[in-house]
Design a protein around this motif. Structure first.
Motif, PDB file in Angstrom:
ATOM      1  N   ILE A 117       0.856  -1.194   0.000  1.00  0.00           N
ATOM      2  CA  ILE A 117       0.000   0.000   0.000  1.00  0.00           C
ATOM      3  C   ILE A 117       0.888   1.239   0.000  1.00  0.00           C
ATOM      4  O   ILE A 117       1.824   1.344   0.789  1.00  0.00           O
ATOM      5  CB  ILE A 117      -0.919   0.019   1.235  1.00  0.00           C
ATOM      6  CG1 ILE A 117      -1.888  -1.166   1.188  1.00  0.00           C
ATOM      7  CG2 ILE A 117      -1.677   1.348   1.320  1.00  0.00           C
ATOM      8  CD1 ILE A 117      -2.699  -1.330   2.453  1.00  0.00           C
ATOM      9  N   GLU A 118       0.570   2.181  -0.883  1.00  0.00           N
ATOM     10  CA  GLU A 118       1.245   3.479  -0.929  1.00  0.00           C
ATOM     11  C   GLU A 118       0.224   4.575  -0.640  1.00  0.00           C
ATOM     12  O   GLU A 118      -0.821   4.653  -1.294  1.00  0.00           O
ATOM     13  CB  GLU A 118       1.868   3.704  -2.306  1.00  0.00           C
ATOM     14  CG  GLU A 118       2.080   5.138  -2.744  1.00  0.00           C
ATOM     15  CD  GLU A 118       3.007   5.953  -1.867  1.00  0.00           C
ATOM     16  OE1 GLU A 118       3.811   5.377  -1.110  1.00  0.00           O
ATOM     17  OE2 GLU A 118       2.924   7.194  -1.930  1.00  0.00           O
ATOM     18  N   SER A 119       0.530   5.417   0.373  1.00  0.00           N
ATOM     19  CA  SER A 119      -0.377   6.518   0.705  1.00  0.00           C
ATOM     20  C   SER A 119       0.398   7.687   1.298  1.00  0.00           C
ATOM     21  O   SER A 119      -0.100   8.369   2.200  1.00  0.00           O
ATOM     22  CB  SER A 119      -1.456   6.050   1.703  1.00  0.00           C
ATOM     23  OG  SER A 119      -0.866   5.730   2.959  1.00  0.00           O
ATOM     24  N   SER A 120       1.601   7.940   0.792  1.00  0.00           N
ATOM     25  CA  SER A 120       2.466   8.933   1.430  1.00  0.00           C
ATOM     26  C   SER A 120       2.053  10.370   1.169  1.00  0.00           C
ATOM     27  O   SER A 120       2.367  11.261   1.957  1.00  0.00           O
ATOM     28  CB  SER A 120       3.913   8.737   0.983  1.00  0.00           C
ATOM     29  OG  SER A 120       4.034   8.947  -0.410  1.00  0.00           O
ATOM     30  N   CYS A 121       1.342  10.613   0.063  1.00  0.00           N
ATOM     31  CA  CYS A 121       0.987  11.994  -0.274  1.00  0.00           C
ATOM     32  C   CYS A 121      -0.385  12.051  -0.935  1.00  0.00           C
ATOM     33  O   CYS A 121      -1.404  11.947  -0.246  1.00  0.00           O
ATOM     34  CB  CYS A 121       2.062  12.615  -1.158  1.00  0.00           C
ATOM     35  SG  CYS A 121       1.847  14.395  -1.417  1.00  0.00           S
ATOM     36  N   ASP A 122      -0.436  12.190  -2.252  1.00  0.00           N
ATOM     37  CA  ASP A 122      -1.720  12.389  -2.927  1.00  0.00           C
ATOM     38  C   ASP A 122      -2.023  11.325  -3.969  1.00  0.00           C
ATOM     39  O   ASP A 122      -2.823  11.556  -4.875  1.00  0.00           O
ATOM     40  CB  ASP A 122      -1.795  13.780  -3.551  1.00  0.00           C
ATOM     41  CG  ASP A 122      -0.702  14.035  -4.575  1.00  0.00           C
ATOM     42  OD1 ASP A 122       0.293  13.277  -4.578  1.00  0.00           O
ATOM     43  OD2 ASP A 122      -0.826  14.988  -5.355  1.00  0.00           O
ATOM     44  N   GLU A 123      -1.382  10.157  -3.868  1.00  0.00           N
ATOM     45  CA  GLU A 123      -1.786   8.991  -4.643  1.00  0.00           C
ATOM     46  C   GLU A 123      -2.072   7.849  -3.683  1.00  0.00           C
ATOM     47  O   GLU A 123      -1.277   7.593  -2.773  1.00  0.00           O
ATOM     48  CB  GLU A 123      -0.683   8.540  -5.619  1.00  0.00           C
ATOM     49  CG  GLU A 123      -0.758   9.185  -6.989  1.00  0.00           C
ATOM     50  CD  GLU A 123       0.041  10.465  -7.070  1.00  0.00           C
ATOM     51  OE1 GLU A 123      -0.285  11.303  -7.926  1.00  0.00           O
ATOM     52  OE2 GLU A 123       0.958  10.639  -6.255  1.00  0.00           O
TER      53      GLU A 123
ATOM     54  N   ALA B  52       3.134  -4.976   3.005  1.00  0.00           N
ATOM     55  CA  ALA B  52       4.107  -3.883   2.999  1.00  0.00           C
ATOM     56  C   ALA B  52       3.357  -2.568   2.821  1.00  0.00           C
ATOM     57  O   ALA B  52       2.301  -2.518   2.178  1.00  0.00           O
ATOM     58  CB  ALA B  52       5.125  -4.071   1.877  1.00  0.00           C
ATOM     59  N   TYR B  53       3.905  -1.512   3.371  1.00  0.00           N
ATOM     60  CA  TYR B  53       3.278  -0.188   3.252  1.00  0.00           C
ATOM     61  C   TYR B  53       4.367   0.867   3.304  1.00  0.00           C
ATOM     62  O   TYR B  53       5.468   0.636   3.824  1.00  0.00           O
ATOM     63  CB  TYR B  53       2.263   0.049   4.376  1.00  0.00           C
ATOM     64  CG  TYR B  53       2.891   0.191   5.740  1.00  0.00           C
ATOM     65  CD1 TYR B  53       3.151   1.447   6.298  1.00  0.00           C
ATOM     66  CD2 TYR B  53       3.256  -0.938   6.480  1.00  0.00           C
ATOM     67  CE1 TYR B  53       3.750   1.569   7.544  1.00  0.00           C
ATOM     68  CE2 TYR B  53       3.845  -0.827   7.724  1.00  0.00           C
ATOM     69  CZ  TYR B  53       4.096   0.436   8.250  1.00  0.00           C
ATOM     70  OH  TYR B  53       4.698   0.572   9.482  1.00  0.00           O
ATOM     71  N   THR B  54       4.083   2.030   2.757  1.00  0.00           N
ATOM     72  CA  THR B  54       5.011   3.146   2.840  1.00  0.00           C
ATOM     73  C   THR B  54       4.963   3.710   4.250  1.00  0.00           C
ATOM     74  O   THR B  54       3.937   4.252   4.676  1.00  0.00           O
ATOM     75  CB  THR B  54       4.662   4.240   1.823  1.00  0.00           C
ATOM     76  OG1 THR B  54       4.676   3.683   0.506  1.00  0.00           O
ATOM     77  CG2 THR B  54       5.655   5.380   1.894  1.00  0.00           C
ATOM     78  N   ALA B  55       6.085   3.619   4.963  1.00  0.00           N
ATOM     79  CA  ALA B  55       6.152   4.086   6.350  1.00  0.00           C
ATOM     80  C   ALA B  55       6.692   5.503   6.454  1.00  0.00           C
ATOM     81  O   ALA B  55       6.628   6.111   7.517  1.00  0.00           O
ATOM     82  CB  ALA B  55       7.019   3.141   7.171  1.00  0.00           C
ATOM     83  N   GLY B  56       7.216   6.054   5.370  1.00  0.00           N
ATOM     84  CA  GLY B  56       7.728   7.414   5.377  1.00  0.00           C
ATOM     85  C   GLY B  56       8.865   7.525   4.373  1.00  0.00           C
ATOM     86  O   GLY B  56       9.280   6.526   3.784  1.00  0.00           O
ATOM     87  N   PRO B  57       9.361   8.737   4.171  1.00  0.00           N
ATOM     88  CA  PRO B  57       8.801   9.992   4.648  1.00  0.00           C
ATOM     89  C   PRO B  57       7.540  10.367   3.864  1.00  0.00           C
ATOM     90  O   PRO B  57       7.293   9.815   2.794  1.00  0.00           O
ATOM     91  CB  PRO B  57       9.926  10.994   4.408  1.00  0.00           C
ATOM     92  CG  PRO B  57      10.735  10.397   3.298  1.00  0.00           C
ATOM     93  CD  PRO B  57      10.634   8.914   3.444  1.00  0.00           C
ATOM     94  N   GLY B  58       6.772  11.301   4.413  1.00  0.00           N
ATOM     95  CA  GLY B  58       5.534  11.708   3.771  1.00  0.00           C
ATOM     96  C   GLY B  58       4.663  12.484   4.733  1.00  0.00           C
ATOM     97  O   GLY B  58       5.110  12.905   5.817  1.00  0.00           O
TER      98      GLY B  58
ATOM     99  N   GLY C 272       7.516  -2.144   6.872  1.00  0.00           N
ATOM    100  CA  GLY C 272       7.445  -0.714   6.586  1.00  0.00           C
ATOM    101  C   GLY C 272       8.515  -0.325   5.586  1.00  0.00           C
ATOM    102  O   GLY C 272       9.702  -0.597   5.803  1.00  0.00           O
ATOM    103  N   VAL C 273       8.136   0.311   4.489  1.00  0.00           N
ATOM    104  CA  VAL C 273       9.047   0.625   3.382  1.00  0.00           C
ATOM    105  C   VAL C 273       9.382   2.113   3.370  1.00  0.00           C
ATOM    106  O   VAL C 273       8.509   2.964   3.563  1.00  0.00           O
ATOM    107  CB  VAL C 273       8.411   0.207   2.036  1.00  0.00           C
ATOM    108  CG1 VAL C 273       9.213   0.740   0.846  1.00  0.00           C
ATOM    109  CG2 VAL C 273       8.299  -1.314   1.958  1.00  0.00           C
ATOM    110  N   HIS C 274      10.665   2.410   3.137  1.00  0.00           N
ATOM    111  CA  HIS C 274      11.114   3.794   2.977  1.00  0.00           C
ATOM    112  C   HIS C 274      10.729   4.270   1.576  1.00  0.00           C
ATOM    113  O   HIS C 274      11.095   3.646   0.568  1.00  0.00           O
ATOM    114  CB  HIS C 274      12.631   3.862   3.166  1.00  0.00           C
ATOM    115  CG  HIS C 274      13.175   5.247   3.316  1.00  0.00           C
ATOM    116  ND1 HIS C 274      13.139   6.187   2.310  1.00  0.00           N
ATOM    117  CD2 HIS C 274      13.782   5.861   4.368  1.00  0.00           C
ATOM    118  CE1 HIS C 274      13.689   7.304   2.724  1.00  0.00           C
ATOM    119  NE2 HIS C 274      14.088   7.135   3.983  1.00  0.00           N
ATOM    120  N   HIS C 275      10.014   5.372   1.527  1.00  0.00           N
ATOM    121  CA  HIS C 275       9.479   5.876   0.259  1.00  0.00           C
ATOM    122  C   HIS C 275      10.576   6.149  -0.767  1.00  0.00           C
ATOM    123  O   HIS C 275      10.437   5.816  -1.963  1.00  0.00           O
ATOM    124  CB  HIS C 275       8.679   7.153   0.531  1.00  0.00           C
ATOM    125  CG  HIS C 275       7.993   7.723  -0.666  1.00  0.00           C
ATOM    126  ND1 HIS C 275       6.959   7.091  -1.303  1.00  0.00           N
ATOM    127  CD2 HIS C 275       8.195   8.886  -1.355  1.00  0.00           C
ATOM    128  CE1 HIS C 275       6.534   7.828  -2.316  1.00  0.00           C
ATOM    129  NE2 HIS C 275       7.277   8.920  -2.375  1.00  0.00           N
TER     130      HIS C 275
END
Length: 340
Positions: A7-13, A76-82, A107-110
């Protein structure tokens, strides 16, 4: 075979992907229309929209892959930065699924995911080691890469990232959000010889970037040329783009010289810029270096790169809870744990 749902949700996607050694599925929703009225990303609205979109995207990705939830081995997911609120949506969703299924959570580093996005190019994935130029809306950095998780920061922006500079300059030219692609499109019809803008930090031996002064120079030029007709706006856009590209290409050359590497990887949203791609290809060809760029679909934020990075780190110690890092240094990472 390990199957990773990311899952990616760090900003606007908002995005979801499935990877098991190859990309099985990828579903994405862009919030561009939502934020256009405000001229930029509104964090609270971004987080709310992630909440609305995440479940349908999960269902779509699993359906495309032909899998059921219990077929997933790792989350897995985007854990940061964001953006903290946006990150929490992806983290909480992934943690909930992992808990329900009894599966490990990574947790994945963006920015590591962006750095590794060219690995999704089946035809020509880069070999290690290489120099990476990471250029996105919030980051501009050069990294020496020995291998996965073995990163040494060579230089980064002291102020605005180049993507931010594109967006802010687009605003000065009254271009709609998102400004970067709009400015690049306008610049295609501009005269590169009419205006000359500074190339900040290019004459220095270090590998730091600075784009805030360039943005100020554009503002002063716009004030001097006001009112701006269509041709003048295009010429200013071209002058700005050429200045940015000159700086990025020049710094990449310095980084290759300083490290002795013969491969350059360029990733992040700005890596989709047509002029930057052309100039880097020419510069690398002249010096006998290999250039690797992610497919255009994986330049901007996406879950495919998160899924690949999660798959690479599938044996790392699992995360517990909703661990996020709004700020997170890339060179603090360690190589992935060995797996069978």
């Amino acid at each position: 075979m390990t199957t990773v749902l990311a899952i990616e949700s760090s900003c606007d996607e908002t995005a979801v992907a499935v990877y098991d050694g190859r990309l099985r599925a990828h579903a994405l929703h862009s919030q561009t229309a939502l934020h256009a009225a405000y001229g930029g990303v509104v964090p609270e609205l971004a987080a709310r929209d992630h909440l609305m979109r995440i479940t349908p995207l999960l269902e779509a990705a699993l359906a495309e892959a032909g899998l059921r939830p219990r077929d997933i081995d790792v989350l897995a997911y985007t854990a940061g930065p964001g953006l903290a609120g946006a990150l929490l949506v992806g983290a909480a969703t992934a943690a909930g699924i992992a808990t329900a299924l009894g599966r490990p959570l990574i947790g994945v580093h963006h920015m590591e995911a962006h750095l590794l996005a060219p690995m999704l190019d089946d035809a020509d994935p880069p070999d290690f080691p290489f120099v990476a130029l990471l250029v996105s809306g919030g980051h501009s950095m050069l990294v020496d890469v020995d291998g996965p998780g073995a990163y040494r920061l060579l230089g980064e922006s002291l102020d605005d990232a180049v993507g931010e500079a594109f967006d802010k300059t687009a605003s000065l030219l009254d271009l709609p959000y998102p400004g970067g692609p709009q400015l690049a499109a306008l610049a295609e019809g501009g005269d590169p010889s009419r205006f000359k803008l500074p190339r900040p930090m290019l004459d220095r031996p270090d590998l730091a970037f600075s784009f805030s002064g360039l943005k100020t120079a554009v503002r002063l030029l716009c004030e001097k040329q006001a009112p701006l007709d269509g041709a003048t706006r295009a010429d200013i856009a071209r002058a700005f783009e050429e200045a940015c590209v000159d700086v990025l290409v020049g710094k990449c050359g310095q980084a290759l010289d300083q490290t002795g590497r013969d491969r350059l990887v360029v990733a992040g949203g700005v890596s989709a810029n047509k002029r930057l791609r052309e100039r880097l290809a020419s510069a690398c060809a002249k010096r006998g270096a290999r250039l690797h760029l992610p497919p255009l679909a994986y330049c901007t934020d996406n879950a495919a790169m998160v899924a690949y990075t999660g798959w690479l780190r599938r044996a790392d110690p699992p995360v517990s809870g909703t661990d996020i890092h709004a700020r997170w240094s890339l060179d603090s990472l360690q190589p992935p744990a060995a797996h069978g």
